[in-house]
Design an enzyme around this catalytic site. Sequence first.
Site, PDB file in Angstrom:
ATOM      1  N   ASP A   2       0.840  -1.198   0.000  1.00 51.17           N
ATOM      2  CA  ASP A   2       0.000   0.000   0.000  1.00 51.17           C
ATOM      3  C   ASP A   2       0.876   1.249   0.000  1.00 51.17           C
ATOM      4  O   ASP A   2       1.967   1.241   0.572  1.00 51.17           O
ATOM      5  CB  ASP A   2      -0.913  -0.030   1.235  1.00 51.17           C
ATOM      6  CG  ASP A   2      -2.123   0.872   1.063  1.00 51.17           C
ATOM      7  OD1 ASP A   2      -2.328   1.407  -0.049  1.00 51.17           O
ATOM      8  OD2 ASP A   2      -2.870   1.029   2.041  1.00 51.17           O
ATOM      9  N   ASN A  50     -10.730  -3.365  -5.811  1.00 49.57           N
ATOM     10  CA  ASN A  50      -9.934  -2.430  -6.619  1.00 49.57           C
ATOM     11  C   ASN A  50     -10.553  -2.108  -7.987  1.00 49.57           C
ATOM     12  O   ASN A  50     -10.200  -1.112  -8.613  1.00 49.57           O
ATOM     13  CB  ASN A  50      -8.499  -2.929  -6.814  1.00 49.57           C
ATOM     14  CG  ASN A  50      -7.622  -2.763  -5.592  1.00 49.57           C
ATOM     15  OD1 ASN A  50      -6.727  -3.557  -5.349  1.00 49.57           O
ATOM     16  ND2 ASN A  50      -7.865  -1.725  -4.790  1.00 49.57           N
TER      17      ASN A  50
HETATM   18  C1  IPE Z   1      -1.005   0.078  -3.995  1.00 48.02           C
HETATM   19  O1  IPE Z   1      -1.092   1.352  -3.499  1.00 48.02           O
HETATM   20  C2  IPE Z   1      -2.337  -0.588  -4.220  1.00 48.02           C
HETATM   21  C3  IPE Z   1      -2.400  -1.647  -5.232  1.00 48.02           C
HETATM   22  C4  IPE Z   1      -1.495  -2.558  -5.365  1.00 48.02           C
HETATM   23  C5  IPE Z   1      -3.598  -1.701  -6.113  1.00 48.02           C
HETATM   24  P1  IPE Z   1      -2.351   2.350  -3.552  1.00 48.02           P
HETATM   25  O2  IPE Z   1      -2.724   2.602  -4.960  1.00 48.02           O
HETATM   26  O3  IPE Z   1      -3.438   1.840  -2.666  1.00 48.02           O
HETATM   27  O4  IPE Z   1      -1.717   3.656  -2.923  1.00 48.02           O
HETATM   28  P2  IPE Z   1      -2.443   4.760  -2.013  1.00 48.02           P
HETATM   29  O5  IPE Z   1      -3.132   4.053  -0.895  1.00 48.02           O
HETATM   30  O6  IPE Z   1      -3.383   5.492  -2.894  1.00 48.02           O
HETATM   31  O7  IPE Z   1      -1.306   5.607  -1.525  1.00 48.02           O
HETATM   32 MG    MG Z   2      -4.100   2.202  -0.798  1.00 52.71          MG
END
Ligand code: IPE
Ligand code: MG
Length: 234
Positions: A2, A50
């Site tokens: 994340d 997602n």
């Molecule tokens: C990685 O980070 C998530 C995935 C692997 C889809 P994010 O896209 O959730 O990053 P933030 O939370 O917006 O910073």
């Molecule tokens: Mg995230």
Amino acid sequence: MDGNGRWAKQRGLPRIEGHRRGVETVRTVTFAARDLGVRMLTLYAFSVENWKRPQDEVGALMGLLEFYLKKELETFVRDRVRLRTIGRTQDLPAGVQKLLRTAIEETRHFTDYTLVLALNYGARTEAVDAARAYAAAVAAGTEKLNDDSWETFSRYLYTTGLPDPDLIIRTSGETRISNFLLLQAAYAEFVFTPVLWPDFGKPELAAAIAEYARRERRFGQTGDQVKPAAVQRP
Ligand code: IPE
Ligand code: MG
């Protein structure tokens, strides 16, 4: 994994730049874990939730996944990494599914190190899929309902054949599980780190493992029961 979006935002870059850097971290961490003696690493790459992100971001993530799989297949074979997936991969783009099938097939005989990609994964979805498959097996008479059926039921989870996670790390300062391996995490240790995923690397992984090693895992027992017996001196 994340914090890709925030990593990009902090630098005035588009979110996809963060995801691109995140893919590099995947590579770094896959091999760092192996160097540190880890036998199995699961990465929560794309959740069932997602899909709700803006269409262009979802498209870019799928494109990156395709790019990653194409680029890494050779490395997986050379470095003896067994690839597996958990999640409803049947709903991923056809091109991605094909690459996954090839990579899984070509690495299936490796035993030292397993990389599990959670793709279109959700723990509740997994529970529903497992319950459906279990019920079908019971109805077909190939499976019986019994009193102590966790061992049986868990064979219907996506993770069948894989051990439960010992340690779960979440980056970027969030302290949630977000529908990840809810059942398998029953006795997992959690480490939460403020480091954003693109900045996560071997030192951060080593620190999380060191933190894990300091924990006392009791699995419902008392501290005295699980302490190693005192060394007997003559
Ligand atoms: C990685 O980070 C998530 C995935 C692997 C889809 P994010 O896209 O959730 O990053 P933030 O939370 O917006 O910073
Ligand atoms: Mg995230």
